[in-house]
Design a protein around this motif. Sequence first.
Motif, PDB file in Angstrom:
ATOM      1  N   PHE A 161       0.852  -1.189   0.000  1.00 60.01           N
ATOM      2  CA  PHE A 161       0.000   0.000   0.000  1.00 60.01           C
ATOM      3  C   PHE A 161       0.884   1.233   0.000  1.00 60.01           C
ATOM      4  CE2 PHE A 161      -2.352   3.168   2.794  1.00 60.01           C
ATOM      5  CZ  PHE A 161      -3.054   3.712   1.730  1.00 60.01           C
ATOM      6  N   PHE A 162       0.831   1.988  -1.094  1.00 60.18           N
ATOM      7  CA  PHE A 162       1.613   3.216  -1.204  1.00 60.18           C
ATOM      8  C   PHE A 162       0.799   4.369  -0.635  1.00 60.18           C
ATOM      9  CE2 PHE A 162       3.632   0.396  -4.179  1.00 60.18           C
ATOM     10  CZ  PHE A 162       4.974   0.658  -3.985  1.00 60.18           C
ATOM     11  N   ASP A 163       1.216   4.803   0.538  1.00 56.39           N
ATOM     12  CA  ASP A 163       0.495   5.829   1.295  1.00 56.39           C
ATOM     13  C   ASP A 163       1.015   7.201   0.905  1.00 56.39           C
ATOM     14  OD1 ASP A 163      -1.203   6.945   3.158  1.00 56.39           O
ATOM     15  OD2 ASP A 163       0.176   6.674   4.828  1.00 56.39           O
ATOM     16  N   CYS A 164       0.124   8.030   0.354  1.00 59.80           N
ATOM     17  CA  CYS A 164       0.533   9.344  -0.161  1.00 59.80           C
ATOM     18  C   CYS A 164      -0.544  10.371   0.157  1.00 59.80           C
ATOM     19  CB  CYS A 164       0.736   9.240  -1.676  1.00 59.80           C
ATOM     20  SG  CYS A 164       1.495  10.688  -2.440  1.00 59.80           S
ATOM     21  N   PRO A 165      -0.167  11.571   0.625  1.00 59.16           N
ATOM     22  CA  PRO A 165      -1.167  12.608   0.908  1.00 59.16           C
ATOM     23  C   PRO A 165      -1.960  12.982  -0.336  1.00 59.16           C
ATOM     24  CG  PRO A 165       0.968  13.175   1.852  1.00 59.16           C
ATOM     25  CD  PRO A 165       1.205  12.002   0.959  1.00 59.16           C
ATOM     26  N   ALA A 166      -3.230  13.300  -0.146  1.00 61.86           N
ATOM     27  CA  ALA A 166      -4.117  13.601  -1.270  1.00 61.86           C
ATOM     28  C   ALA A 166      -3.604  14.761  -2.116  1.00 61.86           C
ATOM     29  CB  ALA A 166      -5.520  13.912  -0.747  1.00 61.86           C
ATOM     30  N   GLU A 167      -3.098  15.808  -1.463  1.00 64.90           N
ATOM     31  CA  GLU A 167      -2.642  16.977  -2.231  1.00 64.90           C
ATOM     32  C   GLU A 167      -1.457  16.630  -3.120  1.00 64.90           C
ATOM     33  OE1 GLU A 167      -1.037  17.388   2.059  1.00 64.90           O
ATOM     34  OE2 GLU A 167      -2.906  16.795   1.043  1.00 64.90           O
ATOM     35  N   LYS A 214       2.927  -1.258   4.364  1.00 67.62           N
ATOM     36  CA  LYS A 214       2.650   0.150   4.096  1.00 67.62           C
ATOM     37  C   LYS A 214       3.932   0.863   3.710  1.00 67.62           C
ATOM     38  CE  LYS A 214       0.249   4.089   6.230  1.00 67.62           C
ATOM     39  NZ  LYS A 214      -0.452   4.527   7.464  1.00 67.62           N
ATOM     40  N   ILE A 215       3.904   1.513   2.535  1.00 60.61           N
ATOM     41  CA  ILE A 215       5.071   2.202   2.003  1.00 60.61           C
ATOM     42  C   ILE A 215       4.797   3.702   1.969  1.00 60.61           C
ATOM     43  CG2 ILE A 215       6.643   2.411   0.042  1.00 60.61           C
ATOM     44  CD1 ILE A 215       6.633  -0.387   1.309  1.00 60.61           C
ATOM     45  N   CYS A 216       5.666   4.484   2.578  1.00 60.73           N
ATOM     46  CA  CYS A 216       5.538   5.944   2.491  1.00 60.73           C
ATOM     47  C   CYS A 216       5.913   6.364   1.077  1.00 60.73           C
ATOM     48  CB  CYS A 216       6.436   6.634   3.512  1.00 60.73           C
ATOM     49  SG  CYS A 216       6.419   8.444   3.377  1.00 60.73           S
TER      50      CYS A 216
END
Length: 239
Positions: A161-167, A214-216
Amino acid sequence: MWRRVSSLTQFVSPTKSSSILNQPAYTLKIWESFTTQLPNLEKGGISFKDRIPFITFVLGGPGSGKGTQCEKIVETFGFKHLSAGDLLRQEIASESEYGSMILNTIKDGRIVPSEVTIKLIQKEMESSDNKKFLIDGFPRCEENRVAFEQIIGAEPNIVLFFDCPAEEMVKRVLNRNQGRVDDNMDTIKKRLEVFEELNLPVVNYYAEKGKLHKICALGTEDEIFEQVWPVFAACKLIQ
């Protein structure tokens, strides 16, 4: 055999369901016709010619960098990359009536019915000599997940899961300029809404099963891959 579902409301966010139900009846007939043209197998009946597949789901919002990291995983670990989005876009490019329905669904920011996407994925898996598959951008909702596991007859070994801020995702999508029909502000907002509502329960499900990594997704491509590499190295998948 492949089973029809009774409603399409499971595949879309509640805010979109009413518009789908108001579509002409021939829309559903087109989906049925499309799915019957691809190979039909009993549940769990996909043949890997005595190969036990190693399946990795790659999840993350639009613009989270999934595709770029998949390229690195393929190069380093020898996986077959199956992008659900690319397979759907290929069908759109064929200019078939089924492609037209997929196009309209994507334009609305909705999720294509599970059996359509799964059959496209299934076809590619069966035709490949590889046994290691990266399934990118799927499942996108709980119904997708259940349908995949029942129809293919296998669960993923790993879920990234590549976790990335919406903006950040919005900025990346608008800057990549790949000419994709879904790379515009209105559609990206819809896709993010659908992702948050429908995809995060899938993420949470696999987290509870201990399969989620979980991947930043912030930083350079190499910095992000430094987080990805140990996941596969631990499975002794280095070429």
